[in-house]
Design a protein around this motif. Structure first.
Motif, PDB file in Angstrom:
ATOM      1  N   SER A  31       0.791  -1.240   0.000  1.00 36.04           N
ATOM      2  CA  SER A  31       0.000   0.000   0.000  1.00 36.04           C
ATOM      3  C   SER A  31       0.821   1.287   0.000  1.00 36.04           C
ATOM      4  O   SER A  31       0.375   2.271  -0.576  1.00 36.04           O
ATOM      5  CB  SER A  31      -0.990   0.006   1.162  1.00 36.04           C
ATOM      6  N   PRO A  32       2.016   1.348   0.599  1.00 34.46           N
ATOM      7  CA  PRO A  32       2.758   2.604   0.501  1.00 34.46           C
ATOM      8  C   PRO A  32       3.116   2.972  -0.939  1.00 34.46           C
ATOM      9  O   PRO A  32       3.300   4.131  -1.259  1.00 34.46           O
ATOM     10  CB  PRO A  32       4.031   2.345   1.306  1.00 34.46           C
ATOM     11  N   PHE A  33       3.189   1.966  -1.801  1.00 35.04           N
ATOM     12  CA  PHE A  33       3.554   2.210  -3.190  1.00 35.04           C
ATOM     13  C   PHE A  33       2.340   2.399  -4.081  1.00 35.04           C
ATOM     14  O   PHE A  33       2.460   2.806  -5.228  1.00 35.04           O
ATOM     15  CB  PHE A  33       4.391   1.038  -3.716  1.00 35.04           C
ATOM     16  N   LEU A  34       1.173   2.036  -3.587  1.00 38.76           N
ATOM     17  CA  LEU A  34      -0.048   2.081  -4.384  1.00 38.76           C
ATOM     18  C   LEU A  34      -0.878   3.294  -3.988  1.00 38.76           C
ATOM     19  O   LEU A  34      -1.860   3.191  -3.292  1.00 38.76           O
ATOM     20  CB  LEU A  34      -0.861   0.812  -4.162  1.00 38.76           C
ATOM     21  N   THR A  35      -0.479   4.433  -4.426  1.00 37.38           N
ATOM     22  CA  THR A  35      -1.201   5.649  -4.058  1.00 37.38           C
ATOM     23  C   THR A  35      -1.875   6.239  -5.280  1.00 37.38           C
ATOM     24  O   THR A  35      -1.530   5.926  -6.409  1.00 37.38           O
ATOM     25  CB  THR A  35      -0.241   6.698  -3.462  1.00 37.38           C
ATOM     26  N   TYR A  36      -2.807   7.074  -5.034  1.00 34.34           N
ATOM     27  CA  TYR A  36      -3.485   7.765  -6.112  1.00 34.34           C
ATOM     28  C   TYR A  36      -3.706   9.191  -5.657  1.00 34.34           C
ATOM     29  O   TYR A  36      -3.713   9.500  -4.483  1.00 34.34           O
ATOM     30  CB  TYR A  36      -4.810   7.086  -6.471  1.00 34.34           C
ATOM     31  N   SER A  37      -3.874  10.073  -6.616  1.00 40.64           N
ATOM     32  CA  SER A  37      -4.091  11.463  -6.242  1.00 40.64           C
ATOM     33  C   SER A  37      -5.189  12.054  -7.103  1.00 40.64           C
ATOM     34  O   SER A  37      -5.209  11.879  -8.310  1.00 40.64           O
ATOM     35  CB  SER A  37      -2.803  12.267  -6.434  1.00 40.64           C
ATOM     36  N   GLN A  38      -6.121  12.680  -6.443  1.00 35.15           N
ATOM     37  CA  GLN A  38      -7.176  13.450  -7.085  1.00 35.15           C
ATOM     38  C   GLN A  38      -7.491  14.586  -6.133  1.00 35.15           C
ATOM     39  O   GLN A  38      -7.470  14.410  -4.927  1.00 35.15           O
ATOM     40  CB  GLN A  38      -8.447  12.619  -7.296  1.00 35.15           C
ATOM     41  N   GLU A  39      -7.754  15.740  -6.699  1.00 33.65           N
ATOM     42  CA  GLU A  39      -8.132  16.848  -5.847  1.00 33.65           C
ATOM     43  C   GLU A  39      -9.493  16.561  -5.237  1.00 33.65           C
ATOM     44  O   GLU A  39     -10.351  15.968  -5.858  1.00 33.65           O
ATOM     45  CB  GLU A  39      -8.175  18.140  -6.667  1.00 33.65           C
ATOM     46  N   SER A  40      -9.644  16.988  -3.992  1.00 32.05           N
ATOM     47  CA  SER A  40     -10.901  16.736  -3.288  1.00 32.05           C
ATOM     48  C   SER A  40     -11.813  17.946  -3.389  1.00 32.05           C
ATOM     49  O   SER A  40     -11.410  19.059  -3.103  1.00 32.05           O
ATOM     50  CB  SER A  40     -10.615  16.443  -1.825  1.00 32.05           C
ATOM     51  N   SER A  41     -13.034  17.696  -3.765  1.00 39.52           N
ATOM     52  CA  SER A  41     -14.043  18.737  -3.783  1.00 39.52           C
ATOM     53  C   SER A  41     -15.075  18.394  -2.714  1.00 39.52           C
ATOM     54  O   SER A  41     -15.020  17.330  -2.095  1.00 39.52           O
ATOM     55  CB  SER A  41     -14.706  18.827  -5.151  1.00 39.52           C
ATOM     56  N   GLN A  42     -16.019  19.265  -2.523  1.00 38.66           N
ATOM     57  CA  GLN A  42     -17.074  19.012  -1.548  1.00 38.66           C
ATOM     58  C   GLN A  42     -17.875  17.771  -1.934  1.00 38.66           C
ATOM     59  O   GLN A  42     -18.220  16.967  -1.072  1.00 38.66           O
ATOM     60  CB  GLN A  42     -18.003  20.225  -1.437  1.00 38.66           C
ATOM     61  N   GLU A  43     -18.173  17.623  -3.233  1.00 33.02           N
ATOM     62  CA  GLU A  43     -18.935  16.467  -3.688  1.00 33.02           C
ATOM     63  C   GLU A  43     -18.155  15.174  -3.466  1.00 33.02           C
ATOM     64  O   GLU A  43     -18.714  14.155  -3.083  1.00 33.02           O
ATOM     65  CB  GLU A  43     -19.307  16.601  -5.173  1.00 33.02           C
ATOM     66  N   GLN A  44     -16.852  15.225  -3.720  1.00 31.79           N
ATOM     67  CA  GLN A  44     -16.026  14.042  -3.505  1.00 31.79           C
ATOM     68  C   GLN A  44     -15.979  13.675  -2.024  1.00 31.79           C
ATOM     69  O   GLN A  44     -16.025  12.493  -1.676  1.00 31.79           O
ATOM     70  CB  GLN A  44     -14.617  14.276  -4.046  1.00 31.79           C
ATOM     71  N   LYS A  45     -15.925  14.672  -1.166  1.00 29.41           N
ATOM     72  CA  LYS A  45     -15.949  14.398   0.271  1.00 29.41           C
ATOM     73  C   LYS A  45     -17.276  13.779   0.675  1.00 29.41           C
ATOM     74  O   LYS A  45     -17.314  12.888   1.537  1.00 29.41           O
ATOM     75  CB  LYS A  45     -15.675  15.676   1.062  1.00 29.41           C
ATOM     76  N   LEU A  46     -18.356  14.223   0.065  1.00 28.23           N
ATOM     77  CA  LEU A  46     -19.665  13.648   0.344  1.00 28.23           C
ATOM     78  C   LEU A  46     -19.710  12.183  -0.094  1.00 28.23           C
ATOM     79  O   LEU A  46     -20.226  11.319   0.631  1.00 28.23           O
ATOM     80  CB  LEU A  46     -20.764  14.453  -0.350  1.00 28.23           C
ATOM     81  N   VAL A  47     -19.153  11.895  -1.253  1.00 30.52           N
ATOM     82  CA  VAL A  47     -19.093  10.514  -1.745  1.00 30.52           C
ATOM     83  C   VAL A  47     -18.272   9.663  -0.781  1.00 30.52           C
ATOM     84  O   VAL A  47     -18.672   8.549  -0.414  1.00 30.52           O
ATOM     85  CB  VAL A  47     -18.499  10.457  -3.173  1.00 30.52           C
ATOM     86  N   ASP A  48     -17.133  10.186  -0.337  1.00 35.39           N
ATOM     87  CA  ASP A  48     -16.299   9.446   0.610  1.00 35.39           C
ATOM     88  C   ASP A  48     -17.028   9.206   1.931  1.00 35.39           C
ATOM     89  O   ASP A  48     -16.904   8.133   2.537  1.00 35.39           O
ATOM     90  CB  ASP A  48     -14.979  10.190   0.857  1.00 35.39           C
ATOM     91  N   ASN A  49     -17.803  10.181   2.376  1.00 33.99           N
ATOM     92  CA  ASN A  49     -18.586  10.009   3.604  1.00 33.99           C
ATOM     93  C   ASN A  49     -19.692   8.963   3.430  1.00 33.99           C
ATOM     94  O   ASN A  49     -19.972   8.198   4.354  1.00 33.99           O
ATOM     95  CB  ASN A  49     -19.177  11.341   4.072  1.00 33.99           C
ATOM     96  N   LEU A  50     -20.306   8.934   2.259  1.00 35.37           N
ATOM     97  CA  LEU A  50     -21.300   7.898   1.987  1.00 35.37           C
ATOM     98  C   LEU A  50     -20.662   6.513   2.029  1.00 35.37           C
ATOM     99  O   LEU A  50     -21.255   5.554   2.538  1.00 35.37           O
ATOM    100  CB  LEU A  50     -21.979   8.139   0.637  1.00 35.37           C
ATOM    101  N   ASN A  51     -19.435   6.406   1.500  1.00 33.13           N
ATOM    102  CA  ASN A  51     -18.711   5.136   1.543  1.00 33.13           C
ATOM    103  C   ASN A  51     -18.440   4.730   2.988  1.00 33.13           C
ATOM    104  O   ASN A  51     -18.615   3.568   3.357  1.00 33.13           O
ATOM    105  CB  ASN A  51     -17.404   5.245   0.758  1.00 33.13           C
ATOM    106  N   LYS A  52     -18.015   5.683   3.804  1.00 32.65           N
ATOM    107  CA  LYS A  52     -17.750   5.377   5.220  1.00 32.65           C
ATOM    108  C   LYS A  52     -19.024   4.914   5.920  1.00 32.65           C
ATOM    109  O   LYS A  52     -18.992   3.979   6.726  1.00 32.65           O
ATOM    110  CB  LYS A  52     -17.166   6.599   5.928  1.00 32.65           C
ATOM    111  N   LYS A  53     -20.142   5.568   5.626  1.00 30.68           N
ATOM    112  CA  LYS A  53     -21.414   5.157   6.225  1.00 30.68           C
ATOM    113  C   LYS A  53     -21.793   3.751   5.776  1.00 30.68           C
ATOM    114  O   LYS A  53     -22.255   2.937   6.581  1.00 30.68           O
ATOM    115  CB  LYS A  53     -22.526   6.133   5.849  1.00 30.68           C
ATOM    116  N   ALA A  54     -21.620   3.478   4.499  1.00 33.78           N
ATOM    117  CA  ALA A  54     -21.962   2.148   3.980  1.00 33.78           C
ATOM    118  C   ALA A  54     -21.164   1.075   4.704  1.00 33.78           C
ATOM    119  O   ALA A  54     -21.716   0.055   5.131  1.00 33.78           O
ATOM    120  CB  ALA A  54     -21.695   2.085   2.475  1.00 33.78           C
TER     121      ALA A  54
END
Length: 159
Positions: A31-54
């Motif tokens: 996992s230390p070598f398997l990273t990804y980068s995307q800028e975070s927007s409010q919508e992306q944070k909402l999607v990530d929060n939905l994933n955490k809830k799921a």
């Protein structure tokens, strides 16, 4: 070479071991070598929060996993958030596995795998593969599950 050795060592008793545990070890070691980068927007944070809830509600009420994963998939699709779409498909696949709807589970895992490969999100590709290996295991296709494990083991060792 490691794959052939691995395949020789593995016997029927291996199938009694939780395949996910092996994959998580492989994924975490790389996992230390398997990273990804995307800028975070409010919508992306909402999607990530939905994933955490799921994930949080998964063990309490499996239908909550479906509810939040579907919402996550819809929003991720709307904003074209690859990571969110992949995680939603993984969660939906787990839901369908739990409900013994194996064809739908395979479709969900395949969708997550396809998006992760096309996006270059190697970490999520490895998770998608591990879930697909679990699918093969639970449907009795032990050789297919073993092939995925062996292939991922080679990638982890060479990465």
């Amino acid at each position: 070479m490691p794959y052939n050795y691995f395949k020789q060592v593995v016997s029927k008793r291996f199938y009694q071991i939780n395949i996910n545990a092996l994959f998580y070890c492989i994924i975490l070691s790389a996992s230390p070598f398997l990273t990804y980068s995307q800028e975070s927007s409010q919508e992306q944070k909402l999607v990530d929060n939905l994933n955490k809830k799921a994930i949080t509600f998964k063990n309490l009420n499996i239908d909550s996993l479906y509810y939040y994963s579907k919402k996550e998939e819809e929003l991720a699709e709307k904003i074209d958030y690859k990571k969110g779409k992949i995680e939603a498909f993984i969660n939906l696949g787990e839901y369908y596995m739990d409900k013994s709807q194996y064809a739908k589970a395979r479709e969900a895992f395949d969708n997550g795998l396809l998006i992760s490969r096309n996006s270059g999100l190697v970490y999520l590709e490895a998770i998608s593969k591990s879930k697909k290996a679990a699918y093969y295991y639970f449907t009795g296709a032990y050789d297919s599950a073993l092939n995925i494990i062996g292939y991922d083991l080679e990638i982890a060792l060479n990465y």
